[in-house]
Design a protein around this motif. Sequence first.
Motif, PDB file in Angstrom:
ATOM      1  N   UNK A  57      -5.830   2.872  -5.014  1.00 15.76           N
ATOM      2  CA  UNK A  57      -4.688   3.706  -4.619  1.00 15.76           C
ATOM      3  C   UNK A  57      -3.800   3.994  -5.823  1.00 15.76           C
ATOM      4  N   UNK A  58      -3.625   3.004  -6.697  1.00 15.52           N
ATOM      5  CA  UNK A  58      -2.757   3.173  -7.860  1.00 15.52           C
ATOM      6  C   UNK A  58      -3.356   4.094  -8.924  1.00 15.52           C
ATOM      7  N   UNK A  78       3.798   6.990  -4.593  1.00 15.84           N
ATOM      8  CA  UNK A  78       4.869   6.024  -4.815  1.00 15.84           C
ATOM      9  C   UNK A  78       4.699   4.862  -3.846  1.00 15.84           C
ATOM     10  N   UNK A  79       4.689   3.658  -4.398  1.00 18.16           N
ATOM     11  CA  UNK A  79       4.514   2.444  -3.596  1.00 18.16           C
ATOM     12  C   UNK A  79       5.839   2.041  -2.967  1.00 18.16           C
ATOM     13  N   UNK A 103       2.256  -2.565   2.595  1.00 22.29           N
ATOM     14  CA  UNK A 103       2.801  -1.543   1.697  1.00 22.29           C
ATOM     15  C   UNK A 103       2.370  -0.163   2.163  1.00 22.29           C
ATOM     16  N   UNK A 104       3.226   0.792   1.899  1.00 19.31           N
ATOM     17  CA  UNK A 104       2.925   2.205   2.136  1.00 19.31           C
ATOM     18  C   UNK A 104       2.904   2.902   0.790  1.00 19.31           C
ATOM     19  N   UNK A 105       2.165   4.006   0.717  1.00 16.77           N
ATOM     20  CA  UNK A 105       2.174   4.857  -0.472  1.00 16.77           C
ATOM     21  C   UNK A 105       2.518   6.261  -0.021  1.00 16.77           C
ATOM     22  N   UNK A 106       3.503   6.839  -0.693  1.00 14.02           N
ATOM     23  CA  UNK A 106       4.017   8.154  -0.309  1.00 14.02           C
ATOM     24  C   UNK A 106       3.703   9.200  -1.374  1.00 14.02           C
ATOM     25  N   UNK A 150       0.870   8.742   2.683  1.00 16.73           N
ATOM     26  CA  UNK A 150      -0.572   8.911   2.520  1.00 16.73           C
ATOM     27  C   UNK A 150      -1.275   7.637   2.969  1.00 16.73           C
ATOM     28  N   UNK A 151      -0.848   6.486   2.430  1.00 23.74           N
ATOM     29  CA  UNK A 151      -1.410   5.192   2.837  1.00 23.74           C
ATOM     30  C   UNK A 151      -0.343   4.481   3.654  1.00 23.74           C
TER      31      UNK A 151
END
Length: 157
Positions: A11-12, A18-19, A27-30, A41-42
């Motif tokens: 993901x990174x 953005x975590x 955790x979410x990723x935007x 997104x995640x």
Amino acid sequence: MLTFEEKEAIIQEFKELTRKEVSLKRVNYHYEESLYEKTTVVYHLHPNGNGFVYVGDLAQYEEANDKGMLNIREATADELRQTIKDSIAYLATEEEEVALEEVEEEWKNKENSKLTLLQEDEMWNIYHGYNLEESFGSYSEAKAYLLEEGFRKVASK
């Protein structure tokens, strides 16, 4: 199954995400550049490896839930990368309003009876004069009906 750490590393790779930490070590990723209010997104990537990627109503992700979230618990590295790419592309693309070109066709049978096939909004309606004879959800259904009833399309002038 990929571990939490392996999923996070993948993901990174997407620098545009953005975590953000949420509850229970998830955790979410935007995607902050999203053209829509939706930026996640995640969603809820958990240390046990479970989590979701937002895919909206993309046709290739039939197993997504009614909120457009695809479970990534069993995803391979390549599947996870592709799903994230698709999600970002989905959020970065404006919805196009499809302008439907109005279709009107004349059909006749051996007795010279005339029917008109007319596309109105998303329906295909068959008229005998001003009277609605039948209505269909697609052109192919309307065409099949007309052919079954012995009608043939009149050549355009």
